[in-house]
Write a protein that holds these residues in place. Structure first.
Motif, PDB file in Angstrom:
ATOM      1  N   GLU A  18       0.861  -1.182   0.000  1.00 43.45           N
ATOM      2  CA  GLU A  18       0.000   0.000   0.000  1.00 43.45           C
ATOM      3  C   GLU A  18       0.895   1.230   0.000  1.00 43.45           C
ATOM      4  OE1 GLU A  18      -1.109   2.654   1.926  1.00 43.45           O
ATOM      5  OE2 GLU A  18      -2.912   2.893   0.720  1.00 43.45           O
ATOM      6  N   ALA A  19       0.665   2.157  -0.918  1.00 43.53           N
ATOM      7  CA  ALA A  19       1.572   3.294  -1.124  1.00 43.53           C
ATOM      8  C   ALA A  19       1.760   4.151   0.132  1.00 43.53           C
ATOM      9  CB  ALA A  19       1.063   4.164  -2.271  1.00 43.53           C
ATOM     10  N   ASN A  20       0.690   4.432   0.850  1.00 42.85           N
ATOM     11  CA  ASN A  20       0.833   5.253   2.058  1.00 42.85           C
ATOM     12  C   ASN A  20       1.663   4.535   3.119  1.00 42.85           C
ATOM     13  OD1 ASN A  20      -0.612   7.509   1.200  1.00 42.85           O
ATOM     14  ND2 ASN A  20      -2.553   6.614   1.795  1.00 42.85           N
ATOM     15  N   ARG A  21       1.498   3.245   3.245  1.00 44.21           N
ATOM     16  CA  ARG A  21       2.292   2.500   4.223  1.00 44.21           C
ATOM     17  C   ARG A  21       3.764   2.514   3.848  1.00 44.21           C
ATOM     18  NH1 ARG A  21      -1.718  -2.130   4.016  1.00 44.21           N
ATOM     19  NH2 ARG A  21      -3.458  -1.239   5.147  1.00 44.21           N
ATOM     20  N   MET A  22       4.031   2.380   2.579  1.00 40.82           N
ATOM     21  CA  MET A  22       5.427   2.411   2.133  1.00 40.82           C
ATOM     22  C   MET A  22       6.032   3.790   2.392  1.00 40.82           C
ATOM     23  SD  MET A  22       7.200   0.017   1.044  1.00 40.82           S
ATOM     24  CE  MET A  22       8.924  -0.058   0.770  1.00 40.82           C
ATOM     25  N   SER A  23       5.256   4.844   2.174  1.00 42.08           N
ATOM     26  CA  SER A  23       5.721   6.203   2.479  1.00 42.08           C
ATOM     27  C   SER A  23       6.033   6.348   3.963  1.00 42.08           C
ATOM     28  CB  SER A  23       4.668   7.238   2.079  1.00 42.08           C
ATOM     29  OG  SER A  23       4.492   7.264   0.692  1.00 42.08           O
ATOM     30  N   LEU A  24       5.191   5.767   4.801  1.00 39.81           N
ATOM     31  CA  LEU A  24       5.427   5.818   6.241  1.00 39.81           C
ATOM     32  C   LEU A  24       6.719   5.095   6.608  1.00 39.81           C
ATOM     33  CD1 LEU A  24       1.822   5.181   7.558  1.00 39.81           C
ATOM     34  CD2 LEU A  24       3.141   7.291   7.786  1.00 39.81           C
ATOM     35  N   VAL A  25       6.961   3.954   6.008  1.00 38.06           N
ATOM     36  CA  VAL A  25       8.191   3.200   6.282  1.00 38.06           C
ATOM     37  C   VAL A  25       9.410   4.035   5.882  1.00 38.06           C
ATOM     38  CG1 VAL A  25       9.536   1.154   5.663  1.00 38.06           C
ATOM     39  CG2 VAL A  25       7.090   0.944   6.137  1.00 38.06           C
ATOM     40  N   TYR A  26       9.376   4.651   4.703  1.00 37.41           N
ATOM     41  CA  TYR A  26      10.491   5.505   4.280  1.00 37.41           C
ATOM     42  C   TYR A  26      10.697   6.661   5.248  1.00 37.41           C
ATOM     43  CZ  TYR A  26      11.216   3.348  -0.297  1.00 37.41           C
ATOM     44  OH  TYR A  26      11.522   2.477  -1.301  1.00 37.41           O
ATOM     45  N   GLU A  27       9.607   7.301   5.659  1.00 40.74           N
ATOM     46  CA  GLU A  27       9.695   8.429   6.582  1.00 40.74           C
ATOM     47  C   GLU A  27      10.287   7.995   7.927  1.00 40.74           C
ATOM     48  OE1 GLU A  27       9.151  12.502   7.538  1.00 40.74           O
ATOM     49  OE2 GLU A  27       8.927  11.474   5.615  1.00 40.74           O
ATOM     50  N   LEU A  28       9.854   6.852   8.428  1.00 40.11           N
ATOM     51  CA  LEU A  28      10.377   6.351   9.694  1.00 40.11           C
ATOM     52  C   LEU A  28      11.848   5.982   9.592  1.00 40.11           C
ATOM     53  CD1 LEU A  28       7.319   4.234  10.822  1.00 40.11           C
ATOM     54  CD2 LEU A  28       8.218   6.264  11.973  1.00 40.11           C
ATOM     55  N   CYS A  29      12.263   5.457   8.454  1.00 44.03           N
ATOM     56  CA  CYS A  29      13.678   5.117   8.272  1.00 44.03           C
ATOM     57  C   CYS A  29      14.550   6.362   8.247  1.00 44.03           C
ATOM     58  CB  CYS A  29      13.864   4.323   6.979  1.00 44.03           C
ATOM     59  SG  CYS A  29      13.255   2.639   7.070  1.00 44.03           S
ATOM     60  N   ASP A  30      14.018   7.468   7.730  1.00 43.68           N
ATOM     61  CA  ASP A  30      14.774   8.718   7.667  1.00 43.68           C
ATOM     62  C   ASP A  30      14.785   9.478   8.986  1.00 43.68           C
ATOM     63  OD1 ASP A  30      15.554   8.404   5.048  1.00 43.68           O
ATOM     64  OD2 ASP A  30      13.915   9.601   4.223  1.00 43.68           O
ATOM     65  N   ALA A  31      13.832   9.195   9.860  1.00 44.28           N
ATOM     66  CA  ALA A  31      13.709   9.938  11.122  1.00 44.28           C
ATOM     67  C   ALA A  31      14.835   9.545  12.087  1.00 44.28           C
ATOM     68  CB  ALA A  31      12.359   9.667  11.755  1.00 44.28           C
ATOM     69  N   ASN A  32      15.305  10.519  12.817  1.00 44.97           N
ATOM     70  CA  ASN A  32      16.349  10.269  13.814  1.00 44.97           C
ATOM     71  C   ASN A  32      15.768  10.036  15.200  1.00 44.97           C
ATOM     72  OD1 ASN A  32      18.494  10.576  11.997  1.00 44.97           O
ATOM     73  ND2 ASN A  32      18.411  12.781  12.192  1.00 44.97           N
ATOM     74  N   THR A  33      14.487  10.264  15.353  1.00 43.01           N
ATOM     75  CA  THR A  33      13.827  10.133  16.650  1.00 43.01           C
ATOM     76  C   THR A  33      12.507   9.383  16.468  1.00 43.01           C
ATOM     77  OG1 THR A  33      12.691  12.242  16.360  1.00 43.01           O
ATOM     78  CG2 THR A  33      14.814  12.295  17.511  1.00 43.01           C
ATOM     79  N   PRO A  34      11.954   8.853  17.543  1.00 41.75           N
ATOM     80  CA  PRO A  34      10.634   8.217  17.443  1.00 41.75           C
ATOM     81  C   PRO A  34       9.596   9.216  16.931  1.00 41.75           C
ATOM     82  CG  PRO A  34      11.656   7.695  19.544  1.00 41.75           C
ATOM     83  CD  PRO A  34      12.503   8.744  18.901  1.00 41.75           C
ATOM     84  N   GLN A  35       8.637   8.736  16.178  1.00 42.56           N
ATOM     85  CA  GLN A  35       7.615   9.585  15.571  1.00 42.56           C
ATOM     86  C   GLN A  35       6.230   9.165  16.037  1.00 42.56           C
ATOM     87  OE1 GLN A  35       8.544  12.169  13.159  1.00 42.56           O
ATOM     88  NE2 GLN A  35      10.426  11.651  14.247  1.00 42.56           N
ATOM     89  N   ASN A  36       5.305  10.114  16.073  1.00 40.39           N
ATOM     90  CA  ASN A  36       3.918   9.762  16.352  1.00 40.39           C
ATOM     91  C   ASN A  36       3.082   9.992  15.099  1.00 40.39           C
ATOM     92  OD1 ASN A  36       3.122  12.512  16.236  1.00 40.39           O
ATOM     93  ND2 ASN A  36       3.571  12.786  18.391  1.00 40.39           N
ATOM     94  N   ALA A  37       1.836   9.617  15.157  1.00 41.95           N
ATOM     95  CA  ALA A  37       0.967   9.704  13.978  1.00 41.95           C
ATOM     96  C   ALA A  37       0.857  11.137  13.460  1.00 41.95           C
ATOM     97  CB  ALA A  37      -0.412   9.138  14.297  1.00 41.95           C
ATOM     98  N   MET A  38       0.798  12.108  14.357  1.00 39.82           N
ATOM     99  CA  MET A  38       0.694  13.512  13.935  1.00 39.82           C
ATOM    100  C   MET A  38       1.936  13.948  13.152  1.00 39.82           C
ATOM    101  SD  MET A  38      -2.238  14.690  14.689  1.00 39.82           S
ATOM    102  CE  MET A  38      -1.954  16.413  14.376  1.00 39.82           C
ATOM    103  N   CYS A  39       3.100  13.501  13.582  1.00 42.55           N
ATOM    104  CA  CYS A  39       4.352  13.864  12.899  1.00 42.55           C
ATOM    105  C   CYS A  39       4.440  13.267  11.499  1.00 42.55           C
ATOM    106  CB  CYS A  39       5.556  13.382  13.706  1.00 42.55           C
ATOM    107  SG  CYS A  39       5.756  14.151  15.305  1.00 42.55           S
ATOM    108  N   LEU A  40       3.740  12.169  11.288  1.00 42.41           N
ATOM    109  CA  LEU A  40       3.864  11.436  10.027  1.00 42.41           C
ATOM    110  C   LEU A  40       2.791  11.795   8.995  1.00 42.41           C
ATOM    111  CD1 LEU A  40       4.698   7.982  11.597  1.00 42.41           C
ATOM    112  CD2 LEU A  40       6.270   9.457  10.339  1.00 42.41           C
ATOM    113  N   CYS A  41       1.841  12.635   9.363  1.00 49.08           N
ATOM    114  CA  CYS A  41       0.732  12.966   8.453  1.00 49.08           C
ATOM    115  C   CYS A  41       1.193  13.587   7.142  1.00 49.08           C
ATOM    116  CB  CYS A  41      -0.252  13.915   9.136  1.00 49.08           C
ATOM    117  SG  CYS A  41      -1.192  13.153  10.450  1.00 49.08           S
ATOM    118  N   SER A  42       2.223  14.399   7.197  1.00 45.40           N
ATOM    119  CA  SER A  42       2.652  15.128   6.003  1.00 45.40           C
ATOM    120  C   SER A  42       3.274  14.228   4.936  1.00 45.40           C
ATOM    121  CB  SER A  42       3.634  16.228   6.376  1.00 45.40           C
ATOM    122  OG  SER A  42       4.787  15.670   6.955  1.00 45.40           O
ATOM    123  N   CYS A  43       3.806  13.089   5.330  1.00 44.70           N
ATOM    124  CA  CYS A  43       4.511  12.253   4.347  1.00 44.70           C
ATOM    125  C   CYS A  43       3.560  11.585   3.360  1.00 44.70           C
ATOM    126  CB  CYS A  43       5.389  11.218   5.032  1.00 44.70           C
ATOM    127  SG  CYS A  43       4.520   9.786   5.670  1.00 44.70           S
TER     128      CYS A  43
END
Length: 70
Positions: A18-43
């Motif tokens: 699923e494209a949005n899930r894959m975007s979330l995985v990429y975003e989480l891999c790039d993040a240096n800190t733990p993320q919450n759902a609000m932080c990930l909305c823009s990706c």
């Protein structure tokens, strides 16, 4: 998850397919800190409830881990 099980592998690929899930995985891999759902909305341009549901699927398949705070 048993990597030798075709059913488990299919479930993993379905979760990542699923494209949005894959975007979330990429975003989480790039993040240096733990993320919450609000932080990930823009990706993936969806609201926090949708991100939360996608993260639940990714967690169930062992792609990400989660930790509740608050």
């Amino acid at each position: 998850m048993d990597p030798d099980s075709p059913q488990d592998m299919a479930a993993l690929l379905k979760a990542l397919g699923e494209a949005n899930r894959m975007s979330l995985v990429y975003e989480l891999c790039d993040a240096n800190t733990p993320q919450n759902a609000m932080c990930l909305c823009s990706c993936c341009d969806v609201d926090a409830s949708v991100v939360s549901r996608h993260l639940k699927v990714l967690t169930q398949e062992g792609v990400v881990t989660s930790e509740r705070k608050g």
